[in-house]
Design a protein around this motif. Structure first.
Motif, mmCIF file in Angstrom:
data_model
loop_
_atom_site.group_PDB
_atom_site.id
_atom_site.type_symbol
_atom_site.label_atom_id
_atom_site.label_comp_id
_atom_site.label_asym_id
_atom_site.label_seq_id
_atom_site.Cartn_x
_atom_site.Cartn_y
_atom_site.Cartn_z
ATOM 1 N N ARG A 43 -6.514 9.365 -7.316
ATOM 2 C CA ARG A 43 -5.137 9.078 -7.449
ATOM 3 C C ARG A 43 -4.525 10.426 -7.484
ATOM 4 O O ARG A 43 -4.713 11.511 -8.160
ATOM 5 C CB ARG A 43 -5.132 8.409 -8.877
ATOM 6 C CG ARG A 43 -6.085 7.285 -9.202
ATOM 7 C CD ARG A 43 -5.352 6.665 -10.581
ATOM 8 N NE ARG A 43 -6.323 5.384 -10.689
ATOM 9 C CZ ARG A 43 -6.104 4.637 -11.808
ATOM 10 N NH1 ARG A 43 -5.091 5.035 -12.992
ATOM 11 N NH2 ARG A 43 -6.773 3.521 -11.900
ATOM 12 N N ARG A 92 3.148 4.370 -6.987
ATOM 13 C CA ARG A 92 1.984 4.039 -8.216
ATOM 14 C C ARG A 92 2.673 3.686 -9.382
ATOM 15 O O ARG A 92 2.163 2.740 -9.996
ATOM 16 C CB ARG A 92 1.207 5.338 -8.177
ATOM 17 C CG ARG A 92 0.194 5.186 -9.258
ATOM 18 C CD ARG A 92 -0.498 6.560 -9.505
ATOM 19 N NE ARG A 92 -1.503 6.714 -8.447
ATOM 20 C CZ ARG A 92 -2.696 6.059 -8.234
ATOM 21 N NH1 ARG A 92 -3.268 5.170 -9.025
ATOM 22 N NH2 ARG A 92 -3.411 6.395 -6.956
ATOM 23 N N LEU A 128 4.316 0.084 -9.337
ATOM 24 C CA LEU A 128 3.622 -0.904 -9.086
ATOM 25 C C LEU A 128 2.700 -1.173 -10.549
ATOM 26 O O LEU A 128 2.542 -2.268 -11.186
ATOM 27 C CB LEU A 128 2.551 -0.787 -8.191
ATOM 28 C CG LEU A 128 2.523 -0.881 -6.774
ATOM 29 C CD1 LEU A 128 1.664 -0.517 -5.625
ATOM 30 C CD2 LEU A 128 3.388 -2.164 -6.444
ATOM 31 N N GLU A 129 2.393 0.038 -11.336
ATOM 32 C CA GLU A 129 1.680 -0.185 -12.447
ATOM 33 C C GLU A 129 2.658 -0.714 -13.520
ATOM 34 O O GLU A 129 2.168 -1.715 -14.436
ATOM 35 C CB GLU A 129 1.113 1.105 -12.827
ATOM 36 C CG GLU A 129 -0.146 1.697 -11.835
ATOM 37 C CD GLU A 129 -0.693 3.110 -12.458
ATOM 38 O OE1 GLU A 129 -0.111 3.705 -13.198
ATOM 39 O OE2 GLU A 129 -1.726 3.190 -11.807
ATOM 40 N N ASN A 168 -4.644 -5.133 -12.229
ATOM 41 C CA ASN A 168 -4.579 -4.567 -10.843
ATOM 42 C C ASN A 168 -4.855 -3.095 -11.074
ATOM 43 O O ASN A 168 -4.592 -2.310 -11.858
ATOM 44 C CB ASN A 168 -3.420 -4.805 -10.134
ATOM 45 C CG ASN A 168 -3.315 -6.364 -9.765
ATOM 46 O OD1 ASN A 168 -3.863 -7.131 -10.241
ATOM 47 N ND2 ASN A 168 -2.029 -6.608 -9.159
ATOM 48 N N LEU A 227 -4.442 0.386 -8.499
ATOM 49 C CA LEU A 227 -4.248 1.020 -6.968
ATOM 50 C C LEU A 227 -5.393 2.124 -6.864
ATOM 51 O O LEU A 227 -5.558 3.055 -7.529
ATOM 52 C CB LEU A 227 -2.914 1.718 -7.167
ATOM 53 C CG LEU A 227 -2.515 2.576 -5.895
ATOM 54 C CD1 LEU A 227 -2.384 1.623 -4.667
ATOM 55 C CD2 LEU A 227 -1.048 3.185 -5.923
ATOM 56 N N ILE A 252 -3.857 5.560 -2.032
ATOM 57 C CA ILE A 252 -2.689 5.434 -1.029
ATOM 58 C C ILE A 252 -3.121 6.287 0.186
ATOM 59 O O ILE A 252 -3.403 7.369 0.112
ATOM 60 C CB ILE A 252 -1.545 6.297 -1.557
ATOM 61 C CG1 ILE A 252 -0.948 5.446 -2.773
ATOM 62 C CG2 ILE A 252 -0.294 6.167 -0.300
ATOM 63 C CD1 ILE A 252 0.337 6.247 -3.241
ATOM 64 N N ALA A 263 -1.923 1.279 1.528
ATOM 65 C CA ALA A 263 -2.822 1.548 0.270
ATOM 66 C C ALA A 263 -4.086 0.472 0.194
ATOM 67 O O ALA A 263 -3.952 -0.526 0.934
ATOM 68 C CB ALA A 263 -1.990 1.412 -0.834
ATOM 69 N N ILE A 275 -5.629 -1.916 -2.944
ATOM 70 C CA ILE A 275 -5.583 -2.129 -4.133
ATOM 71 C C ILE A 275 -6.511 -3.317 -4.704
ATOM 72 O O ILE A 275 -6.748 -4.041 -3.995
ATOM 73 C CB ILE A 275 -4.014 -2.888 -4.404
ATOM 74 C CG1 ILE A 275 -2.876 -2.192 -4.201
ATOM 75 C CG2 ILE A 275 -3.838 -3.707 -5.771
ATOM 76 C CD1 ILE A 275 -1.697 -2.703 -4.211
#
Length: 207
Positions: free
Chosen positions: A32, A88, A91-92, A130, A132, A135, A158, A160
């Protein structure tokens, strides 16, 4: 009608992703990028700032020149690093249902669409677990300036890993052992030469 259309697009892109949309590809890496904010304008450099970067679609170059003309300190590499971090974090925050965090990252119309999708999830008693994974690439595919308003569109490729759980915590879709390839196109906007250095998300779509 525009707000309704945006809400439907956001929900279709982010509200339905469960891990079964595409064939999963096994990935286990956890590389990450460090969280950073979207870029502040750097100090202007002498001469013309070149728009040469393998992470830029040639069709976006003229628009980026307009961005640089409106704010000479704009740095493409720094922007892309910040955009990946924002991808990131957004999405989180959406997966966790953190509307306060989303408010700092997206424009009000987008926040309303996110909030609606989060509320629908709550009413269904579902949660997203979920992650990530990585990327793989971030590429600027479009850039525009109207007056002082700049918009830059980035394509994210990306991986996921995703799980949807019911109210009892049972897995009803997805798997954290597999990663699904995703391809998103997000547009960020900012008023050039303004006191606010942050770019905010104004639109999302699937590539």
């Amino acid at each position: 009608m525009v707000a309704l259309f945006l809400a439907l697009r956001l929900y279709s892109v982010l509200g339905k992703r469960t891990g079964h949309e595409q064939q999963p590809l096994a990935r286990s890496a956890d590389d990450r990028p460090l969280p950073v904010t979207l870029p502040r304008a750097a100090e202007p450099v002498q001469g013309t700032t070149p728009v040469v970067n393998r992470n830029i679609d040639p069709r976006a170059e003229q628009g980026l020149r307009s961005v640089i003309s409106g704010e000479p300190g704009f740095d493409v590499t720094q922007f892309l690093g910040g955009a990946q971090a924002a991808y990131r974090m957004t999405l989180e925050a959406f997966w966790q249902g953190d509307e306060n965090a989303l408010a700092d990252l997206v424009e009000p119309d987008v926040l309303a669409a996110f909030s609606e999708a989060i509320e629908q999830r709550r009413e269904a008693g579902q949660t997203l677990d979920n992650r990530l994974i990585r990327i793989d690439s971030a590429k600027i595919v479009d850039a525009q300036v109207e007056g002082r308003q700049a918009r830059i569109t980035v394509r994210f490729d990306a991986d996921i890993a995703a799980i949807t759980r019911d109210a009892e915590g049972n897995v009803i879709a997805g798997s954290l052992s597999d990663a699904v390839e995703t391809h998103d196109v997000w547009t960020f906007a900012r008023t050039l030469k303004s006191g606010d250095p942050n770019w905010k998300l104004v639109d999302t779509d699937e590539a």
